[in-house]
Scaffold this active site. Structure first.
Site, PDB file in Angstrom:
ATOM      1  N   ASP A  32       4.616   3.154  16.588  1.00  0.00           N
ATOM      2  CA  ASP A  32       4.534   4.612  16.692  1.00  0.00           C
ATOM      3  C   ASP A  32       3.122   5.153  16.770  1.00  0.00           C
ATOM      4  O   ASP A  32       2.935   6.349  16.993  1.00  0.00           O
ATOM      5  CB  ASP A  32       5.250   5.252  15.482  1.00  0.00           C
TER       6      ASP A  32
ATOM      7  N   HIS B 154       4.128  -1.686   8.154  1.00  0.00           N
ATOM      8  CA  HIS B 154       5.483  -2.049   8.563  1.00  0.00           C
ATOM      9  C   HIS B 154       6.078  -2.972   7.512  1.00  0.00           C
ATOM     10  O   HIS B 154       5.372  -3.795   6.945  1.00  0.00           O
ATOM     11  CB  HIS B 154       5.459  -2.768   9.923  1.00  0.00           C
TER      12      HIS B 154
ATOM     13  N   HIS C 130      10.601   6.172   9.591  1.00  0.00           N
ATOM     14  CA  HIS C 130      11.228   5.265  10.570  1.00  0.00           C
ATOM     15  C   HIS C 130      10.912   5.837  11.957  1.00  0.00           C
ATOM     16  O   HIS C 130       9.741   5.917  12.337  1.00  0.00           O
ATOM     17  CB  HIS C 130      12.718   5.185  10.237  1.00  0.00           C
TER      18      HIS C 130
HETATM   19  N1  CMC Z   1      -0.788   4.526   4.866  1.00  0.00           N
HETATM   20  C1  CMC Z   1      -1.354   4.266   3.672  1.00  0.00           C
HETATM   21  N2  CMC Z   1      -0.901   3.355   2.809  1.00  0.00           N
HETATM   22  C2  CMC Z   1       0.198   2.684   3.155  1.00  0.00           C
HETATM   23  C3  CMC Z   1       0.845   2.884   4.380  1.00  0.00           C
HETATM   24  C4  CMC Z   1       0.316   3.846   5.253  1.00  0.00           C
HETATM   25  N3  CMC Z   1       0.889   4.073   6.418  1.00  0.00           N
HETATM   26  N4  CMC Z   1       1.910   2.070   4.469  1.00  0.00           N
HETATM   27  C5  CMC Z   1       1.935   1.373   3.325  1.00  0.00           C
HETATM   28  N5  CMC Z   1       0.893   1.738   2.534  1.00  0.00           N
HETATM   29  C6  CMC Z   1       0.514   1.175   1.221  1.00  0.00           C
HETATM   30  C7  CMC Z   1       1.448   1.635   0.115  1.00  0.00           C
HETATM   31  O1  CMC Z   1       0.939   2.792  -0.531  1.00  0.00           O
HETATM   32  C8  CMC Z   1       1.476   0.445  -0.782  1.00  0.00           C
HETATM   33  O2  CMC Z   1       0.297   0.414  -1.544  1.00  0.00           O
HETATM   34  P1  CMC Z   1       0.310  -0.211  -3.053  1.00  0.00           P
HETATM   35  O3  CMC Z   1       0.579  -1.676  -2.864  1.00  0.00           O
HETATM   36  O4  CMC Z   1      -1.038   0.093  -3.589  1.00  0.00           O
HETATM   37  O5  CMC Z   1       1.400   0.503  -3.775  1.00  0.00           O
HETATM   38  C9  CMC Z   1       1.400  -0.746   0.187  1.00  0.00           C
HETATM   39  O6  CMC Z   1       0.717  -0.238   1.340  1.00  0.00           O
HETATM   40  C10 CMC Z   1       2.757  -1.295   0.603  1.00  0.00           C
HETATM   41  O7  CMC Z   1       3.514  -0.203   1.113  1.00  0.00           O
HETATM   42  P2  CMC Z   1       5.069  -0.040   0.951  1.00  0.00           P
HETATM   43  O8  CMC Z   1       5.425   1.403   1.048  1.00  0.00           O
HETATM   44  O9  CMC Z   1       5.549  -0.818  -0.239  1.00  0.00           O
HETATM   45  O10 CMC Z   1       5.560  -0.825   2.232  1.00  0.00           O
HETATM   46  P3  CMC Z   1       7.003  -0.747   2.817  1.00  0.00           P
HETATM   47  O11 CMC Z   1       7.251  -2.047   3.456  1.00  0.00           O
HETATM   48  O12 CMC Z   1       7.984  -0.309   1.792  1.00  0.00           O
HETATM   49  O13 CMC Z   1       6.903   0.454   3.881  1.00  0.00           O
HETATM   50  C11 CMC Z   1       6.565   1.638   5.862  1.00  0.00           C
HETATM   51  C12 CMC Z   1       6.794   0.269   5.249  1.00  0.00           C
HETATM   52  C13 CMC Z   1       6.643   1.530   7.388  1.00  0.00           C
HETATM   53  C14 CMC Z   1       7.664   2.609   5.388  1.00  0.00           C
HETATM   54  C15 CMC Z   1       5.180   2.150   5.422  1.00  0.00           C
HETATM   55  O14 CMC Z   1       4.155   1.257   5.844  1.00  0.00           O
HETATM   56  C16 CMC Z   1       4.894   3.567   5.917  1.00  0.00           C
HETATM   57  O15 CMC Z   1       5.283   4.526   5.273  1.00  0.00           O
HETATM   58  N6  CMC Z   1       4.180   3.699   7.097  1.00  0.00           N
HETATM   59  C17 CMC Z   1       3.948   5.010   7.669  1.00  0.00           C
HETATM   60  C18 CMC Z   1       5.183   5.470   8.424  1.00  0.00           C
HETATM   61  C19 CMC Z   1       5.357   4.744   9.746  1.00  0.00           C
HETATM   62  O16 CMC Z   1       4.427   4.601  10.508  1.00  0.00           O
HETATM   63  N7  CMC Z   1       6.600   4.318   9.986  1.00  0.00           N
HETATM   64  C20 CMC Z   1       6.954   3.670  11.259  1.00  0.00           C
HETATM   65  C21 CMC Z   1       7.369   2.256  11.057  1.00  0.00           C
HETATM   66  S1  CMC Z   1       7.438   1.375  12.617  1.00  0.00           S
HETATM   67  C22 CMC Z   1       8.758   2.082  13.447  1.00  0.00           C
HETATM   68  C23 CMC Z   1      10.038   1.617  12.917  1.00  0.00           C
HETATM   69  O17 CMC Z   1      10.378   0.437  13.071  1.00  0.00           O
HETATM   70  O18 CMC Z   1      10.729   2.451  12.337  1.00  0.00           O
END
Ligand code: CMC
Length: 435
Positions: free
Chosen positions: A370, A314, A275
């Site tokens: 970010d 995201h 986050h």
């Molecule tokens: N790098 C590589 N793969 C990713 C990433 C990433 N940053 N984000 C998602 N994926 C992949 C994930 O492995 C999954 O793949 P598969 O479908 O093969 O299992 C797919 O994309 C969907 O990901 P998810 O984890 O189910 O998506 P989510 O909606 O649960 O998570 C997130 C959203 C922001 C937690 C995630 O994208 C992440 O961990 N990003 C990196 C951390 C980050 O930059 N966070 C800041 C968010 S913006 C600021 C805020 O509002 O807090």
């Protein structure tokens, strides 16, 4: 039952194939059904009734809100109806804070009064310094901030009267005003420097930077490009509807907890690297990659899911995060004054590869807020541990606007989700010697 535009009913008919019974469930505005309407679906009278299961709340609306609108597919973000791009271009952080808290842009006199109120609440009780001095020199700035916000609540016991709107407003002003002061104290503690008191003639951001970086005599000289860049970053981070930390704020607030306790909880949620801690994680990632020739191996590791490309992806945006585009532009202006951050080239190359690579494209992974913010923060001399703190200062406005809205909500009830129990059935206690 209302009719929709095509003459059909705004309802769902659900047939339970276990019993052959049919149920008609109303569809509300926004393609929404009420989860409690599912409860009538039962096999027999003794049955608890149907629930929905939604880990991570991926498809569950927890509130009705008028504050922030996001269309994640189109990359749209609006505060109270105003596009984020227009606010970032024409507004100031305190004007946006007023908008988020009150629903409308202020007139000049309303803004003057609001700025006056915020400016006059910037000092914190001296005993907060004792709390701060209890931390080790290397304590994380965000941990210190979270603790000091909770501690601040002890000075305002009347804050617990959360159903008095006027009292809520006073606490909101206090928190918005004192957050930069506390944040600056954490930095000065870390540096082993005496705290700098707020200067009420300075703007919100200039005062913050003065409290951080002032050493020796002389007046603080604001650099207009730097002040404006920080103001824009604060505008972009001010609210983002029902994210992890805002949900924490609302969940804690739903028990009628005081805003200092609720805010400390929300800040804890923000601190996580998925986050608000992501900006810190991005910079550490860029430093670890270090040189352009390490990028291919790093990206292969991401695709093998050994690590994440921090600052990408995201839950809501499945397009370019509009805040990331604004920050990218602001970064260019900052770098003209401060010099170019060498890590920018690595970030740009990572983005270029990701926007063309099927792994990222097929998963709709774009830069989020970010990805570039840390590069600006670093250019503005903020150490990396201050990054989540820089997110928390403006988001305080959003958390408090959401908390205030929650307490006016006629449907307010304590947050208490259900679970699906899959543990052991009842069993008898086994004495120690028989285990
Ligand atoms: N790098 C590589 N793969 C990713 C990433 C990433 N940053 N984000 C998602 N994926 C992949 C994930 O492995 C999954 O793949 P598969 O479908 O093969 O299992 C797919 O994309 C969907 O990901 P998810 O984890 O189910 O998506 P989510 O909606 O649960 O998570 C997130 C959203 C922001 C937690 C995630 O994208 C992440 O961990 N990003 C990196 C951390 C980050 O930059 N966070 C800041 C968010 S913006 C600021 C805020 O509002 O807090």
């Amino acid at each position: 039952m209302t009719e929709n535009g095509s003459g059909g009913k705004n309802s769902l008919t659900i047939r339970d194939n276990r019993t052959g019974r049919e149920y008609e469930i109303d569809i509300h505005e926004g393609d929404v059904i009420r989860a409690m309407d599912l409860r009538q679906i039962k096999v027999d009278e003794g049955d608890f009734g149907m629930m929905s299961y939604d880990p991570g709340f991926k498809n569950t609306a927890s509130t009705i809100s008028t504050i922030t609108y996001i269309d994640g597919g189109k990359g749209i973000l609006r505060y109270r109806g105003y596009p984020i791009e227009q606010l970032a271009e024409h507004s100031t952080f305190l004007e946006v804070a007023y908008l988020l808290l009150n629903g409308e842009l202020p007139t000049q006199s309303e803004l003057d009064e609001f700025v006056h109120d915020i400016t006059n609440h910037t000092y914190v009780h001296e005993n907060i310094r004792t709390v701060m001095n209890g931390f080790r020199y290397d304590a994380h700035a965000m941990s210190m901030l979270i603790s000091s916000v909770a501690a601040l609540g002890t000075f305002y016991p009347e804050a617990r009267d959360v159903h008095d709107a006027k009292n809520r407003r006073l606490q909101i002003h206090r928190l918005v005003a004192k957050m930069p002061t506390l944040a600056a104290f954490t930095y000065r503690h870390h540096q082993g420097l005496p705290p700098v008191n707020p200067e009420n003639e300075l703007s919100f951001t200039a005062n913050f930077r003065n409290m951080l970086f002032h050493i020796g005599g002389g007046e603080y000289k604001a650099n207009p490009v730097v002040e404006r860049a920080l103001d824009i970053l604060f505008i972009l981070h001010a609210d983002h509807e029902q994210n992890c930390s805002t949900t924490a704020m609302r969940v804690i607030g739903s028990s009628d907890a005081d805003p200092y306790s609720a805010l400390a909880g929300a800040m804890g949620a923000l601190f996580g690297p998925l986050h608000g801690g992501a900006n810190e994680a991005v910079l550490k990632m860029l430093r670890r990659i270090g040189t352009m020739d390490n990028i291919p191996a790093f990206m292969e590791g991401v695709k093998r899911k050994e690590e994440r490309l921090m600052g990408f992806g995201h839950r809501v945006y499945k397009a370019y995060d509009p805040r990331a585009s604004i920050i990218k532009k602001a970064a260019d202006e900052v770098f003209e004054v401060t010099g170019r951050n060498p890590l920018l080239d690595i970030a740009l190359e990572l983005e270029k590869i990701a926007l063309e690579d099927d792994f990222f494209v097929s998963r709709n992974l774009y830069p989020n807020v970010d990805f570039y913010s840390g590069l600006i923060y670093e250019a503005l001399q903020f150490p990396v541990e201050m990054f989540p703190v820089l997110f928390a200062i403006p988001r305080t406005v959003g958390w408090l606007a959401q908390w205030d809205e929650l307490l006016e909500d006629p449907e307010l009830s304590i947050a208490r989700p259900r679970q699906i129990y899959v543990g052991s059935a009842q069993r008898d206690f086994v004495p120690m010697e028989k285990r």
